[in-house]
Write a protein that holds these residues in place. Sequence first.
Motif, short mmCIF file in Angstrom:
data_model
loop_
_atom_site.label_atom_id
_atom_site.label_comp_id
_atom_site.label_asym_id
_atom_site.label_seq_id
_atom_site.Cartn_x
_atom_site.Cartn_y
_atom_site.Cartn_z
N VAL A 98 12.90 -31.93 -45.20
CA VAL A 98 13.65 -30.92 -44.47
C VAL A 98 14.28 -29.74 -45.43
CG1 VAL A 98 15.71 -30.23 -43.25
CG2 VAL A 98 14.24 -32.35 -42.45
N CYS A 99 15.09 -30.59 -46.77
CA CYS A 99 15.49 -29.65 -47.64
C CYS A 99 14.55 -28.70 -48.28
CB CYS A 99 16.31 -30.84 -48.63
SG CYS A 99 17.12 -29.80 -49.99
N ARG A 100 13.47 -29.29 -48.84
CA ARG A 100 12.20 -28.51 -49.29
C ARG A 100 11.98 -27.34 -48.42
NH1 ARG A 100 7.31 -27.16 -48.80
NH2 ARG A 100 7.07 -28.72 -47.00
N ILE A 101 11.84 -27.60 -47.05
CA ILE A 101 11.58 -26.39 -46.15
C ILE A 101 12.75 -25.40 -46.19
CG2 ILE A 101 11.28 -25.58 -43.70
CD1 ILE A 101 9.72 -28.56 -43.30
N LEU A 102 13.85 -25.65 -46.02
CA LEU A 102 15.01 -24.82 -46.15
C LEU A 102 15.33 -24.04 -47.35
CD1 LEU A 102 17.84 -26.96 -44.63
CD2 LEU A 102 16.26 -25.23 -43.51
N LYS A 103 15.09 -24.84 -48.67
CA LYS A 103 15.08 -24.22 -49.87
C LYS A 103 13.87 -23.11 -50.25
CE LYS A 103 19.26 -25.71 -50.88
NZ LYS A 103 20.32 -24.83 -51.08
N THR A 104 12.62 -23.48 -49.66
CA THR A 104 11.50 -22.49 -49.92
C THR A 104 11.38 -21.53 -48.88
OG1 THR A 104 10.08 -24.21 -48.66
CG2 THR A 104 10.36 -24.28 -51.14
N SER A 105 12.43 -21.48 -47.97
CA SER A 105 12.42 -20.27 -46.92
C SER A 105 13.15 -18.87 -47.72
CB SER A 105 12.86 -20.80 -45.66
OG SER A 105 13.15 -19.60 -44.81
N VAL A 106 12.88 -17.94 -47.53
CA VAL A 106 13.59 -16.81 -47.85
C VAL A 106 15.00 -16.72 -47.03
CG1 VAL A 106 13.68 -14.11 -48.08
CG2 VAL A 106 11.60 -15.37 -48.58
N GLU A 107 14.97 -16.94 -45.71
CA GLU A 107 16.08 -17.07 -45.02
C GLU A 107 17.32 -17.80 -45.16
OE1 GLU A 107 13.13 -16.91 -43.88
OE2 GLU A 107 12.95 -14.88 -43.06
N THR A 108 16.88 -19.15 -45.95
CA THR A 108 17.77 -20.34 -45.97
C THR A 108 17.58 -20.78 -47.35
OG1 THR A 108 16.01 -21.95 -45.22
CG2 THR A 108 17.43 -21.02 -43.53
N GLN A 109 17.04 -20.07 -48.14
CA GLN A 109 17.06 -20.70 -49.62
C GLN A 109 18.54 -20.90 -50.36
OE1 GLN A 109 15.30 -17.94 -52.65
NE2 GLN A 109 15.75 -16.15 -50.98
N PHE A 110 19.37 -20.02 -49.70
CA PHE A 110 20.81 -20.36 -50.46
C PHE A 110 21.87 -21.11 -49.59
CE2 PHE A 110 19.44 -15.77 -52.28
CZ PHE A 110 19.12 -16.48 -53.44
N LEU A 111 21.33 -21.59 -48.58
CA LEU A 111 21.90 -22.65 -47.62
C LEU A 111 22.51 -23.90 -48.20
CD1 LEU A 111 23.19 -23.03 -44.71
CD2 LEU A 111 20.90 -24.19 -44.01
N PRO A 112 23.70 -24.18 -48.50
CA PRO A 112 24.05 -25.42 -49.36
C PRO A 112 23.70 -26.41 -48.19
CG PRO A 112 25.97 -23.84 -49.11
CD PRO A 112 25.01 -23.32 -48.16
N VAL A 113 22.94 -27.39 -49.14
CA VAL A 113 22.56 -28.68 -48.56
C VAL A 113 23.32 -29.98 -49.40
CG1 VAL A 113 20.60 -30.37 -48.09
CG2 VAL A 113 20.46 -27.89 -47.63
N ILE A 114 23.83 -30.85 -48.71
CA ILE A 114 24.18 -32.21 -49.16
C ILE A 114 23.50 -33.19 -48.64
CG2 ILE A 114 26.23 -33.59 -49.28
CD1 ILE A 114 28.27 -31.30 -49.02
N MET A 115 22.69 -33.96 -49.58
CA MET A 115 22.17 -35.15 -49.34
C MET A 115 23.06 -36.18 -49.15
SD MET A 115 18.84 -33.94 -49.16
CE MET A 115 17.60 -35.21 -49.15
N VAL A 116 23.03 -37.00 -47.65
CA VAL A 116 23.79 -38.14 -47.58
C VAL A 116 22.95 -39.49 -47.46
CG1 VAL A 116 25.38 -39.13 -46.05
CG2 VAL A 116 25.33 -36.68 -46.12
#
Length: 253
Positions: free
Chosen positions: A65-83
């Motif tokens: 999920v994180c990889r998809i978010l961080k490689t998308s132009v729309e969501t690349q800067f969305l902060p992700v905290i892994m729990v």
Amino acid sequence: MQKRDKVLIVDDEQAIVELMGLYLKSDYEVINAYNGREALERVKTDKPDIVLLDVMMPDMNGYEVCRILKTSVETQFLPVIMVTALSGKDDRIKGIEVGADEFLGKPVNRLELVTRVKSLLRIKHLQDKILAERNDAMSYFEEAGFIAVVIDPDLKINQINKKGNETFGYEEFELIGQDFVDTLIQEDMRAEVRASLKKAVGGNSDLPDFSEVKAECKDGSEVLIRWYDSLLTDDEGNVTGMMCSGEDLSMLE
């Protein structure tokens, strides 16, 4: 009333989702998801400001999920905290490799959770402001009614706006990476212009208020341009390039 930031909490265990939501709901709008695919849908529909993402989930794990978010132009800067309940070095390295911004161990400590969410959101808001200012500047640059060309210290074209491309007869990205002098300056003036620009970017001479130089268009025709050049520098004063602004004098006749 000030808009509250949205926090997306993703975990396949409902009790954990509810507990973290309880910790955060007084300060944030909380959105829940219980698997990776639902998380991606929630990001698309609800536009969260930060994601708390469980690692170990069936079907699609948190790393994916994180990889998809961080490689998308729309969501690349969305902060992700892994729990995660995983504490191994390799697990954290894997999280860093897919772009995770922070890590929280299970069971989640309330103070640590609140602090990290607050810290990452503060950084995100600063980043959003910088991006907005940059986008405004780029919009002005692109739509300006004058020719605008950014060149690097080697006199290669890094950017040129719509007016510049139209004046010289090139497509949008055709001039990027080309030598400014060899491509756009009339042949008889190239040696003189190159010497002048190289001295300026090297800090060995001042730029004139303006200069009038014939430019060569893609179709071989020539136009007389009045150039207004200014050096671009970094925070330490080092020259990083030059902004060449120009007006087509034939259009003023």
